[in-house]
Design an enzyme around this catalytic site. Sequence first.
Site, mmCIF file in Angstrom:
data_model
loop_
_atom_site.group_PDB
_atom_site.id
_atom_site.type_symbol
_atom_site.label_atom_id
_atom_site.label_comp_id
_atom_site.label_asym_id
_atom_site.label_seq_id
_atom_site.Cartn_x
_atom_site.Cartn_y
_atom_site.Cartn_z
ATOM 1 N N THR A 1 23.369 -11.665 42.683
ATOM 2 C CA THR A 1 22.230 -11.704 41.761
ATOM 3 C C THR A 1 22.749 -11.528 40.337
ATOM 4 O OG1 THR A 1 21.833 -9.316 41.729
ATOM 5 C CG2 THR A 1 20.847 -10.568 43.553
ATOM 6 N N LYS B 1 20.965 6.612 41.914
ATOM 7 C CA LYS B 1 20.781 6.214 43.307
ATOM 8 C C LYS B 1 20.955 7.406 44.254
ATOM 9 C CE LYS B 1 20.016 1.895 42.328
ATOM 10 N NZ LYS B 1 18.672 1.315 42.489
ATOM 11 N N TYR C 1 24.495 5.061 36.986
ATOM 12 C CA TYR C 1 23.811 4.246 37.994
ATOM 13 C C TYR C 1 23.914 4.913 39.361
ATOM 14 C CZ TYR C 1 22.880 0.149 40.977
ATOM 15 O OH TYR C 1 22.380 -0.716 41.916
ATOM 16 N N SER D 1 13.120 -11.554 39.909
ATOM 17 C CA SER D 1 14.423 -12.202 40.087
ATOM 18 C C SER D 1 15.167 -11.544 41.238
ATOM 19 C CB SER D 1 15.263 -12.105 38.803
ATOM 20 O OG SER D 1 15.568 -10.752 38.506
ATOM 21 N N SER E 1 21.433 1.550 46.762
ATOM 22 C CA SER E 1 22.708 0.833 46.673
ATOM 23 C C SER E 1 23.725 1.575 47.518
ATOM 24 C CB SER E 1 23.182 0.779 45.213
ATOM 25 O OG SER E 1 24.522 0.323 45.128
#
Length: 264
Positions: free
Chosen positions: A188, A157, A153, A16, A140
């Site tokens: 997304t 990263k 998160y 995806s 990111s």
Amino acid sequence: MTKIKDSVVWLTGASSGIGEQLAYQLAEKGAKLIISARRQEELDRVKATCKSDTVATLKIDLEDAFSLTQKAKEAGTIFGEVDILINNGGISQRDTILNTSLDVDRKLMDVNYFGSITLSKKLLPIMVQRKQGHHVIVTSTVGIINTPFRSGYGASKHALHGFYDALRAEHHDDNIKVTIVLPGYIKTNISYNALIGDGSKQNKMDPGQEKGMPPEKCARLIVKAIESNKHEAYIGGLKEKMGIYLKRFWPKAAAKAVRKLRVT
């Protein structure tokens, strides 16, 4: 330049979003493409949509550390040894530090960091022996400038940047290339699937994500960055890119700016 045509490319997170669009564009460019994700039915759908006869699926779970060694061996038997590894698979987070369990923090590191570096470490010896290889890691903008509600998160990263900068330096003489890709807001489902503090999904679209860059455009810019052997590629709107430079050159101003962000 990195040649994609006829190169063996292994892409994770291909079911995806950015990964799906990367699969279509890499296949169109003539890669011998291995696409991986957890959901076999979605991999089969993406494969069927690719305009190429040299696309294979390899189901993986980046959280299942034990299986990744075998999957890396298996990848090298499909079309030959892997030339380009694109570590794109991962999950995000939307909650405060106080409300996020350590189990969620560990899951973010297991999937985003340990899953990715495990694949790189397993492929690296053969790449060094062959004196060729390209590691592409999709991180990111929060890998440089983090925001509220993304503590675990962002940490995962940041960790990827530390690892892959070291890999690039250690294996420069072995002709091993590293491209770190930093997307900003891309439209997304990443925010739908982002984990909240108890480990369940957020199940809603963030405002920034809603207005973000189309994933097909993001994928096109990633492919261009790979072909150009870029060390780092910043992909997104002007605001995200300016945030990265603000953090690097004026960290106090960046800290003040992120406090005002509407991030979820």
